[in-house]
Design a protein around this motif. Structure first.
Motif, short mmCIF file in Angstrom:
data_model
loop_
_atom_site.label_atom_id
_atom_site.label_comp_id
_atom_site.label_asym_id
_atom_site.label_seq_id
_atom_site.Cartn_x
_atom_site.Cartn_y
_atom_site.Cartn_z
N SER A 118 0.81 -1.20 0.00
CA SER A 118 0.00 0.00 0.00
C SER A 118 0.85 1.25 0.00
O SER A 118 1.83 1.35 0.73
N ARG A 119 0.48 2.21 -0.84
CA ARG A 119 1.10 3.53 -0.79
C ARG A 119 0.08 4.50 -0.24
O ARG A 119 0.11 5.69 -0.53
N ALA A 120 -0.88 3.98 0.51
CA ALA A 120 -2.06 4.77 0.87
C ALA A 120 -1.74 5.86 1.87
O ALA A 120 -0.90 5.71 2.76
N LEU A 121 -2.46 6.95 1.69
CA LEU A 121 -2.51 7.99 2.69
C LEU A 121 -3.88 7.85 3.34
O LEU A 121 -4.90 7.92 2.67
N TYR A 122 -3.89 7.58 4.62
CA TYR A 122 -5.16 7.42 5.31
C TYR A 122 -5.65 8.77 5.79
O TYR A 122 -4.87 9.56 6.32
N ALA A 123 -6.92 9.03 5.60
CA ALA A 123 -7.52 10.27 6.09
C ALA A 123 -8.79 9.92 6.85
O ALA A 123 -9.60 9.12 6.38
N ILE A 124 -8.95 10.50 8.01
CA ILE A 124 -10.18 10.32 8.79
C ILE A 124 -10.83 11.70 8.85
O ILE A 124 -10.36 12.58 9.55
N PRO A 125 -11.88 11.92 8.05
CA PRO A 125 -12.46 13.26 7.98
C PRO A 125 -13.26 13.63 9.21
O PRO A 125 -13.66 12.77 10.00
#
Length: 322
Positions: A118-125
């Motif tokens: 994964s190259r994911a950027l996690y965001a919790i809005p």
């Protein structure tokens, strides 16, 4: 009663709906998990998840000794001592996000995933950081007063408690696991010509790329007009110094594609951005150029702030497991 504006798509104005009963703001002490509030600047409904103790570096409050030396050495030598200040991790009510979008990005916590596939950027809005004095506390008899996907996962109603919302185990576990990316440690503030700039940097994690390490930070900036004159942000001018010895200059129009107007009616604007360095620490500083109604310009200082990586912390989470 505590009321808030809600646009009803009707041109003649705003309708106020009752959301609860105001309580007296706390002069001392801190608000507890589960405290409902209205944001005094942005007007949204929110609920406190937990408090953080931050170091507030306020460049408007200099010691008398520093004042004497300042004329000789100039702005850069101002030594600022941090004071402990309470900030809160809060949930923003999703119903209010459309109404605050012109003045504030709907804040999110972001961090990097750290696993190979994964190259994911996690965001919790819908998560914001709120200073103690931004909170206008209120109480409500509604068992689900805040609409946010994490509300019922993190909090449960308990009418025997004050406030009547208590942390579930999932909230405690989430804070414990993710605190390196959630934790707010330093807040920097400076005012130029009645425009106050507040910066909060957050470490997001490290990525390995072509045999080198790239470190990422998010920084949240609030601009506040403490005067009644209308001004508009036109340009940003950043300097980014990396511990590896590089100095980068970044110029551009506006911020996040916007050129916000700060007026008496809407005095504040908040946004977040990201920066990466090929070193584990660095510094950023700069100026925002504002325009007055008569067409003249003035520069507002962005207080210098350091970018530090939490090297001793655990590795970043490999995804959002609750």
């Amino acid at each position: 009663p505590a009321s808030r504006s809600a646009r009803r798509n009707r041109p003649e104005g705003k309708v106020l709906e009752t959301v609860g009963v105001f309580e007296a703001p706390k002069q001392h002490g801190k608000y507890e998990t589960g405290q409902l509030f209205l944001h005094s600047v942005f007007g949204y409904r929110g609920i406190v998840l937990f408090p953080w103790q931050a170091r507030l570096y306020d460049r408007d409050v200099a010691s008398p000794v520093t004042e004497k030396n300042e004329n000789v050495a100039g702005h850069g030598s101002k030594e600022v001592k941090g004071k402990t200040h309470t900030y809160y991790q809060v949930l923003i009510d999703a119903r209010d996000c459309p109404h605050i979008s012109q003045r504030s990005q709907t804040e999110a916590v972001t961090f990097l995933a750290n696993h190979d596939d994964s190259r994911a950027l996690y965001a919790i809005p819908g998560l914001d950081y709120v200073s103690h004095e931004d909170i206008l506390p209120y109480s409500s008899t509604d068992q689900v007063p805040i609409q946010h996907e994490l509300f019922e996962r993190f909090l449960m109603y308990d009418q025997t408690k004050v406030p009547p919302f208590v942390a579930r185990d999932t909230l405690c576990a989430w804070q414990e696991k993710n605190h390196p990316w959630l934790e707010l440690s330093d807040v920097h503030r400076e005012t130029t010509e009645n425009i106050r700039v507040t910066v909060i940097p957050f470490y997001m994690g490290m990525r390995e790329a072509q045999n080198s390490h790239v470190y990422w930070w998010r920084y949240c900036i609030r601009l506040e007009n403490l005067d009644s004159e209308v001004v508009q942000l036109r340009e940003r001018h950043w300097r980014i110094f990396s511990l590896s010895g590089t100095l980068e200059t970044v110029r551009g129009r506006g911020v996040v594609g916007r050129e916000p107007v700060l007026s008496k009616e809407q005095p504040a604007f908040q946004y977040s951005s990201h920066v990466s360095l090929q070193a584990s620490s660095g510094h950023m500083w700069g100026t925002f150029r504002f325009e007055r109604p008569d067409g003249s310009h003035f520069d507002v200082r962005i207080p210098p702030f350091s970018l530090e990586s939490n090297k001793d912390e655990k590795t970043p989470p490999s995804g959002l497991h609750w």
